[in-house]
Design an enzyme around this catalytic site. Structure first.
Site, PDB file in Angstrom:
ATOM      1  N   SER A 172       0.561  -0.747  -0.299  1.00  0.00           N
ATOM      2  CA  SER A 172      -0.181   0.044  -0.157  1.00  0.00           C
ATOM      3  C   SER A 172       1.127   1.131   0.263  1.00  0.00           C
ATOM      4  O   SER A 172       0.624   2.514  -1.014  1.00  0.00           O
ATOM      5  CB  SER A 172      -0.768  -0.040   1.215  1.00  0.00           C
ATOM      6  N   ASP A 198      -5.958   6.804   9.765  1.00  0.00           N
ATOM      7  CA  ASP A 198      -5.977   5.753  10.644  1.00  0.00           C
ATOM      8  C   ASP A 198      -4.745   5.404  11.481  1.00  0.00           C
ATOM      9  O   ASP A 198      -4.633   4.311  12.450  1.00  0.00           O
ATOM     10  CB  ASP A 198      -6.430   4.813   9.337  1.00  0.00           C
ATOM     11  N   HIS A 210      -1.412   4.004   7.872  1.00  0.00           N
ATOM     12  CA  HIS A 210      -0.703   4.685   6.649  1.00  0.00           C
ATOM     13  C   HIS A 210       0.350   5.841   6.819  1.00  0.00           C
ATOM     14  O   HIS A 210      -0.248   6.590   7.230  1.00  0.00           O
ATOM     15  CB  HIS A 210      -1.870   4.220   5.961  1.00  0.00           C
TER      16      HIS A 210
END
Length: 262
Positions: A67, A233, A236
């Site tokens: 990611s 979050d 990330h």
């Protein structure tokens, strides 16, 4: 006065209770971490783009990995690692004149090192990249993959790219001890797992002919000190976090790009 036997029994009971309590605490933290709401990939971040003067020498830059190679946690391509690297390369640096950067990403959120073979095949389709930047390792570490096994898959991917004439820069597993989505002591355990993964990765990448950037060592302190380097979050990176990574990667990417100007 308690006897030696009584003291021994009390000590054993205390240790067992602490162990059971610690295990229960960790199990609870794992459940909480798994059920958190994490940032999701933005489809627009996977698009190809170009930056820099069209008259400048071309530089094909591809991002690969998990990611973090896609920029999960931000909404604008310019805020991703690839976008920020491309911007700096397009503007030029004291050691590398401006480039017409052709940026693409074949990274997939949630990827582990075993997924890199497919990404390498995609990266080599069409025009061969000049430089590949691989960001991988966090998912290997958090899913308890053996560091040597994960590193072997990473090394194989680097070797395939190098054999195809692509310069490779690998940002090893970032500092998972800075991740605020995990509460202590799970955070400290994740940090230890990440360091083990990073060491194995570095060894495999160098053996395969790639360049290593120790993201945990070079940027971990910033992430631990500044909560703003993570997105909402707590896992990330934010735009600021990706900028920190981009600046850490830039010197190695410039060195990798220099042969394209010869």
């Amino acid at each position: 006065m308690p006897t030696a036997r009584q003291l021994g029994r009390a000590t054993v009971i205390t240790i067992v209770a602490g162990t059971v309590g610690g295990a229960a605490l960790l199990a609870g933290e794992v459940v909480i971490a798994r059920n958190r709401r994490y940032a999701q990939p933005e489809m627009g971040l996977a698009l190809r783009t170009t930056m820099g003067p069209t008259t400048a020498p071309p530089l094909r830059l591809v991002l690969m990995g998990d990611s973090s190679s896609m920029g999960v946690g931000v909404e604008q391509l310019a805020d991703t690692v690839g976008g920020q690297l491309a911007t700096m390369l397009a503007e030029g640096t004291p050691t590398l004149p401006a480039r017409h950067v052709q940026l693409s990403s074949v990274g997939v959120s949630g990827s582990r090192s075993t997924d890199l073979a497919t990404q390498v095949a995609r990266a080599l389709l069409g025009g061969r990249p000049d430089v590949a930047v691989i960001l991988i390792g966090a998912n290997d570490a958090t899913t308890l993959r053996r560091p040597t096994e994960s590193a072997a898959y990473l090394g194989a991917a680097v070797r395939r790219l190098r054999d195809a004439g692509v310069e490779v820069v690998v940002g090893t597993c970032p500092d998972l001890g800075a991740v605020r989505a995990l509460a202590p002591p799970l955070r400290q355990i994740a940090g230890w797992l990440g360091r083990r993964m990073s060491r194995a990765q570095a060894k495999a990448v160098r053996a395969a002919g790639g360049t290593v950037v120790d993201l945990a060592g070079e940027t971990g302190g910033v992430f631990r000190a500044d909560a703003g380097t993570l997105c909402y979050d707590g896992f990330h990176p934010s735009a600021d976090g990706y900028r920190v990574w981009a600046h850490a990667l830039l010197p190695a990417v410039i060195r990798a790009a220099v042969p394209t100007s010869r």
